[in-house]
Design a protein around this motif. Structure first.
Motif, PDB file in Angstrom:
ATOM      1  N   MET A   1       0.802  -1.181   0.000  1.00 52.49           N
ATOM      2  CA  MET A   1       0.000   0.000   0.000  1.00 52.49           C
ATOM      3  C   MET A   1       0.858   1.262   0.000  1.00 52.49           C
ATOM      4  O   MET A   1       0.548   2.230  -0.688  1.00 52.49           O
ATOM      5  CB  MET A   1      -0.922  -0.013   1.222  1.00 52.49           C
ATOM      6  CG  MET A   1      -1.808   1.190   1.270  1.00 52.49           C
ATOM      7  SD  MET A   1      -3.070   0.971   2.510  1.00 52.49           S
ATOM      8  CE  MET A   1      -3.098   2.564   3.196  1.00 52.49           C
ATOM      9  N   TRP A   2       1.928   1.262   0.775  1.00 54.13           N
ATOM     10  CA  TRP A   2       2.807   2.425   0.808  1.00 54.13           C
ATOM     11  C   TRP A   2       3.491   2.639  -0.532  1.00 54.13           C
ATOM     12  O   TRP A   2       3.759   3.785  -0.926  1.00 54.13           O
ATOM     13  CB  TRP A   2       3.840   2.272   1.921  1.00 54.13           C
ATOM     14  CG  TRP A   2       3.228   2.416   3.286  1.00 54.13           C
ATOM     15  CD1 TRP A   2       2.975   1.416   4.175  1.00 54.13           C
ATOM     16  CD2 TRP A   2       2.754   3.617   3.876  1.00 54.13           C
ATOM     17  NE1 TRP A   2       2.381   1.926   5.301  1.00 54.13           N
ATOM     18  CE2 TRP A   2       2.237   3.294   5.140  1.00 54.13           C
ATOM     19  CE3 TRP A   2       2.718   4.927   3.465  1.00 54.13           C
ATOM     20  CZ2 TRP A   2       1.698   4.237   5.989  1.00 54.13           C
ATOM     21  CZ3 TRP A   2       2.182   5.878   4.324  1.00 54.13           C
ATOM     22  CH2 TRP A   2       1.671   5.525   5.561  1.00 54.13           C
ATOM     23  N   THR A   3       3.757   1.578  -1.218  1.00 55.48           N
ATOM     24  CA  THR A   3       4.389   1.686  -2.527  1.00 55.48           C
ATOM     25  C   THR A   3       3.458   2.395  -3.510  1.00 55.48           C
ATOM     26  O   THR A   3       3.895   3.270  -4.267  1.00 55.48           O
ATOM     27  CB  THR A   3       4.753   0.289  -3.061  1.00 55.48           C
ATOM     28  OG1 THR A   3       5.552  -0.389  -2.101  1.00 55.48           O
ATOM     29  CG2 THR A   3       5.518   0.389  -4.355  1.00 55.48           C
ATOM     30  N   ALA A   4       2.208   2.043  -3.473  1.00 59.36           N
ATOM     31  CA  ALA A   4       1.241   2.675  -4.365  1.00 59.36           C
ATOM     32  C   ALA A   4       1.107   4.159  -4.045  1.00 59.36           C
ATOM     33  O   ALA A   4       1.056   5.006  -4.951  1.00 59.36           O
ATOM     34  CB  ALA A   4      -0.112   1.978  -4.243  1.00 59.36           C
ATOM     35  N   LEU A   5       1.054   4.510  -2.776  1.00 58.05           N
ATOM     36  CA  LEU A   5       0.976   5.919  -2.393  1.00 58.05           C
ATOM     37  C   LEU A   5       2.212   6.688  -2.850  1.00 58.05           C
ATOM     38  O   LEU A   5       2.122   7.819  -3.336  1.00 58.05           O
ATOM     39  CB  LEU A   5       0.804   6.051  -0.880  1.00 58.05           C
ATOM     40  CG  LEU A   5      -0.573   5.694  -0.334  1.00 58.05           C
ATOM     41  CD1 LEU A   5      -0.565   5.699   1.189  1.00 58.05           C
ATOM     42  CD2 LEU A   5      -1.605   6.676  -0.852  1.00 58.05           C
TER      43      LEU A   5
END
Length: 88
Positions: free
Chosen positions: A1-5
């Motif tokens: 999820m942090w990667t997508a953000l």
């Protein structure tokens, strides 16, 4: 999820920088005399001068294609102010 953000944040940053550069590269300079004249007009957009609005009338006056007396809502005081700016 942090990667997508992180990916979306970087994408937004890159696109924002590109948009900023494009805004500077394709900036259209207006006529400063037309800007001064337009600021003096009443902005009623009534068309009584024979133009579509105050800005087209101001541009025509700046080009010397229209007289200062064609704006009934501006009255005599408006015509005198515009005449002073135009130098008539």
């Amino acid at each position: 999820m942090w990667t997508a953000l992180l990916v979306f944040a970087l994408l937004a940053l890159v696109l924002g920088v590109l948009l900023g550069f494009a805004a500077q590269a394709f900036k259209v300079e207006g006529d400063p005399l037309a800007d001064k004249i337009d600021a003096l007009l009443p902005q009623t957009q009534c068309g009584q001068c024979g133009f579509e609005g105050c800005r087209p009338y101001a541009e025509a006056m700046a080009r010397g294609e229209a007289g200062v007396e064609r704006c009934p809502p501006g009255g005599d005081a408006g015509a005198r102010a515009v005449a002073h700016v135009v130098g008539v």
